[in-house]
Design a protein around this motif. Structure first.
Motif, short mmCIF file in Angstrom:
data_model
loop_
_atom_site.label_atom_id
_atom_site.label_comp_id
_atom_site.label_asym_id
_atom_site.label_seq_id
_atom_site.Cartn_x
_atom_site.Cartn_y
_atom_site.Cartn_z
N CYS A 6 0.63 -21.64 27.15
CA CYS A 6 -0.16 -21.79 25.91
C CYS A 6 -0.93 -23.22 25.81
O CYS A 6 -1.95 -23.47 25.46
CB CYS A 6 0.40 -21.48 24.48
N CYS A 13 1.24 -27.25 22.78
CA CYS A 13 1.99 -26.09 22.57
C CYS A 13 2.83 -25.96 23.90
O CYS A 13 2.29 -26.08 24.83
CB CYS A 13 1.05 -24.87 22.19
N SER A 15 4.75 -23.37 24.33
CA SER A 15 5.15 -21.79 24.77
C SER A 15 4.49 -21.63 26.03
O SER A 15 3.55 -21.62 26.31
CB SER A 15 4.73 -21.05 23.46
N HIS A 32 1.73 -14.52 19.25
CA HIS A 32 1.84 -15.94 19.19
C HIS A 32 0.69 -16.97 18.48
O HIS A 32 0.91 -17.65 17.83
CB HIS A 32 1.90 -16.66 20.49
ZN LIG Z 1 0.69 -21.81 21.36
#
Ligand SMILES: [Zn+2]
Length: 57
Positions: A6, A13, A15, A32
């Motif tokens: 991400c 971010c 993730s 998400h």
């Molecule tokens: Zn994200």
């Protein structure tokens, strides 16, 4: 396998997502996008951002 970070499109971010195919990635990133980034349900607005950034690993 497909991999998406991400942070590649949203700096900061951390993730990351892994799935056998693009559809598997999108299923995760839609959720998400809604939960982590406040996009409206069902998060499909993120698809055009995510798809070009998916990498094959
Ligand atoms: Zn994200």
């Amino acid at each position: 396998m497909k991999h998406f970070a991400c942070g590649d499109i949203i700096p900061g971010c951390e993730s990351t997502f892994t799935a056998p195919d693009d559809a598997g990635i999108l299923a995760q990133t839609r959720r998400h996008a809604v939960e982590a980034h406040g996009m409206p349900e069902p998060g499909t607005d993120s698809d055009p951002l995510v798809l070009p950034a998916i990498r094959t690993v």
